[in-house]
Scaffold this active site. Structure first.
Site, PDB file in Angstrom:
ATOM      1  N   GLU A   1       0.847  -1.210   0.000  1.00 25.19           N
ATOM      2  CA  GLU A   1       0.000   0.000   0.000  1.00 25.19           C
ATOM      3  C   GLU A   1       0.872   1.247   0.000  1.00 25.19           C
ATOM      4  OE1 GLU A   1      -3.281  -0.081  -0.525  1.00 25.19           O
ATOM      5  OE2 GLU A   1      -3.002  -2.242  -0.641  1.00 25.19           O
TER       6      GLU A   1
ATOM      7  N   TRP B   1       1.678   1.898  -3.387  1.00 27.20           N
ATOM      8  CA  TRP B   1       0.728   2.680  -4.193  1.00 27.20           C
ATOM      9  C   TRP B   1       1.040   4.171  -4.091  1.00 27.20           C
ATOM     10  CZ3 TRP B   1      -2.610   1.582  -7.940  1.00 27.20           C
ATOM     11  CH2 TRP B   1      -3.017   0.251  -8.098  1.00 27.20           C
TER      12      TRP B   1
ATOM     13  N   TRP C   1     -20.343  13.130 -19.627  1.00 26.38           N
ATOM     14  CA  TRP C   1     -20.703  13.402 -18.226  1.00 26.38           C
ATOM     15  C   TRP C   1     -22.056  14.107 -18.184  1.00 26.38           C
ATOM     16  CZ3 TRP C   1     -17.601  10.706 -15.420  1.00 26.38           C
ATOM     17  CH2 TRP C   1     -16.232  10.637 -15.700  1.00 26.38           C
TER      18      TRP C   1
ATOM     19  N   ASN D   1     -10.279   3.686   3.028  1.00 32.44           N
ATOM     20  CA  ASN D   1      -9.981   3.479   1.603  1.00 32.44           C
ATOM     21  C   ASN D   1     -11.093   2.755   0.858  1.00 32.44           C
ATOM     22  OD1 ASN D   1      -8.187   3.406  -0.769  1.00 32.44           O
ATOM     23  ND2 ASN D   1      -8.215   1.210  -0.381  1.00 32.44           N
TER      24      ASN D   1
ATOM     25  N   TRP E   1     -14.956  13.155 -12.624  1.00 27.62           N
ATOM     26  CA  TRP E   1     -14.160  12.840 -11.439  1.00 27.62           C
ATOM     27  C   TRP E   1     -13.504  14.073 -10.818  1.00 27.62           C
ATOM     28  CZ3 TRP E   1      -8.990  14.072 -11.773  1.00 27.62           C
ATOM     29  CH2 TRP E   1      -8.423  14.165 -13.055  1.00 27.62           C
TER      30      TRP E   1
ATOM     31  N   TRP F   1      -8.503   9.024  -8.046  1.00 28.70           N
ATOM     32  CA  TRP F   1      -9.742   9.392  -8.729  1.00 28.70           C
ATOM     33  C   TRP F   1      -9.712   8.933 -10.184  1.00 28.70           C
ATOM     34  CZ3 TRP F   1     -14.508  10.883  -7.295  1.00 28.70           C
ATOM     35  CH2 TRP F   1     -14.671  11.262  -5.951  1.00 28.70           C
TER      36      TRP F   1
END
Ligand code: FAD
Length: 469
Positions: free
Chosen positions: A268, A271, A299, A334, A352, A375
């Site tokens: 993690e 990431w 959108w 998360n 987003w 995102w």
């Protein structure tokens, strides 16, 4: 002759332990001048939660410096002229800092470095924010990785090679004055967090002692609160990723925890590294789709729907609980971030960037790389794209990851007495169950703003337009 001072320019490395720039400065001269410059012209304006965190963290750093005989100088304004004035005042011959990897900072640092060097100063940046410098991890062809798994495998074959550096024992007083440090006024956030190096170390220790051993199995269950919550501390560099790395490896090597839990946790952290390198190689990551075909995405961006989302009034309890957690604590688990983000993008067909901006404003860990990369990952527009047809069902996600409803009820007390069977879809409960639970749909809890099935069909149709793009 007295040693010439070295200016230690703090940025997002608000710590004394394992701060290579500080360590090098203290090794070069007894006279280290610690300074923080708030230059609002560079980078994106901080959100409310980040401003609070940074103010509190600067105070903690100042207190730690004072314990060692020094103190933190603070100035608001243009970085270049502030540093030049400080050089003049102190007769410093060097300026040291820890490297950042976001485009605005990188560009400014490059210019500053050549300018200071041209004036005969030593201007030097140090690694410390990441385990791996972005350019040290490359594919066989020498380019950056676009997918996390091979990226992290490559990191693991390298292993971090820098050694942890100690906190300087003492620092000479500089006798200089500056503007007052910003005030940190937010009782709500202060009830949940302890910004600063001591707070970061205490959080790591607590995590290692009580939660890491169950991390792999339980990290997706928000009610258990077992993830480290180190993200805002890492954001501001109050603890180095290397310190975390070695503490976890030590715990694994001593047999205290299973290999798997430690490895999962470090991945993690991986990431975070991956997101930083994505931003480094893709400077437009914060505001443009990495996959340009998303530029034509249809959108819908309906203001009333996105407003309902922002105000935790979607009528889907796991989504609203997550947004309330964010409002109340400046944080969101998360798993819930993924559900909440997916709902905005896929159920409400909202760009987003709207959600990213709200998170940026409200998260204590709002991070230029992690927030935008995450995102874009949820939208499917990022480098390591999630399949677009994966549309989280907010009802079954709630049932799966909050099986006893503890997390959802914590943030939605109005649903306190509603049975698990209906907790994630209150509108399906018979009227007598709702009455007995004190739930009045449309009054103390909203009806769903969209129908899940219809929204899913619409999203699939919208995403299908990309296939031909
Ligand atoms: P742990 O599970 O204990 O993980 C340890 C550390 O690893 C974290 O502190 C963090 O630094 C890093 N990390 C974990 N997951 C990720 C991830 N997916 N991406 C990057 N780093 C990760 N994280 C931020 O730090 N800042 C953000 O602004 C941010 N925005 C996000 C937005 C969305 C839509 C999503 C889905 C995720 C976002 N994340 C962000 C990633 C992740 O949710 C948080 O890092 C994590 O929840 C922090 O909790 P923790 O420290 O208890 O994590």
């Amino acid at each position: 002759m007295a040693e010439a001072p070295v200016i230690l320019w703090f940025r997002t490395d608000l710590r004394l332990l394992d701060n290579p720039a500080l360590h090098a400065a203290a090794a070069k001269s007894r006279h280290v001048i610690p300074v923080f410059i708030d230059d609002v012209k560079v980078g994106r304006a901080l959100g409310r939660a980040s401003l609070w965190w940074r103010a509190a963290s600067l105070q903690a750093l100042d207190a730690a410096l004072k314990q060692r005989g020094s103190s933190l100088l603070f100035f608001e304004g243009d970085t270049q002229s502030t540093l030049e004035a400080l050089v003049q005042r102190t007769k410093a011959t060097a300026v040291y800092w820890s490297r950042n990897y976001d485009p605005a900072t990188l560009e400014r640092d490059k210019q500053l470095k050549s300018l200071l060097t041209a004036r005969g100063l030593e201007a030097k940046s140090f690694a410390g924010h990441l385990l791996f410098e972005p350019w040290d991890v490359a594919t066989k062809n020498g380019g950056p990785f676009k997918v996390f798994t091979p990226y992290w495998r490559s990191c693991m074959s390298l292993q971090p090679h820098r050694a942890i550096v100690a906190t300087p024992d003492s620092l000479a007083p500089h006798g200089l004055t500056s503007q007052p440090l910003p005030r940190a006024d937010n009782k709500d956030l202060a009830a949940h967090w302890t910004p600063g190096e001591d707070g970061a170390r205490a959080r790591l220790q607590d995590f290692l002692d009580t939660a890491l051993e169950n991390y792999a199995e339980h990290r997706n269950i928000p009610a258990l609160d077992i993830t480290s919550r180190l993200s805002p501390h890492l954001r501001w560099g109050e603890i180095s990723p290397l310190t975390i790395w070695h503490a976890v490896r030590h715990k694994q090597d001593s047999g205290d925890i299973g290999r798997n839990d430690g490895d999962k946790f470090l991945s993690e952290i991986g990431w975070r590294e991956f997101s930083a390198q994505l931003l480094f190689y893709n400077p437009t990551l914060p505001d443009t789709n990495l996959q340009t075909k998303f530029d034509a995405f249809p959108w819908q961006d309906k203001p009333d729907l996105r407003q309902a989302w922002a105000e935790a009034r979607t009528g889907y309890p796991i989504v609203d609980a997550g947004l309330r957690e964010l409002q109340q604590t400046g944080f969101m688990h998360n798993r819930v971030r993924m559900i909440v983000a997916s709902f905005l993008i896929k159920h409400l067909l909202t760009d987003w960037r709207y959600g990213e901006a709200l998170f940026w404003e409200q998260l204590v860990d709002a991070d230029p790389a992690n927030n935008t990369a995450s995102w874009q990952w949820v939208a499917g527009s990022g480098a390591d794209a999630a399949p677009y047809f994966r549309i989280f069902n907010p009802i079954t996600q709630g049932q799966k990851f909050d099986p006893d409803g503890r997390y959802t009820r914590r943030y939605l007390p109005e649903l306190q007495n509603l049975a698990e069977k209906y907790l994630f879809s209150p509108w399906t409960a018979p009227q007598d169950v709702l009455s007995q639970s004190g739930v009045k749909l449309g009054e103390n809890y909203p009806y769903p703003v969209v129908d899940h099935r219809e929204a899913r069909e619409q999203a699939l149709a919208a995403f299908a337009t990309l296939r031909s793009a």
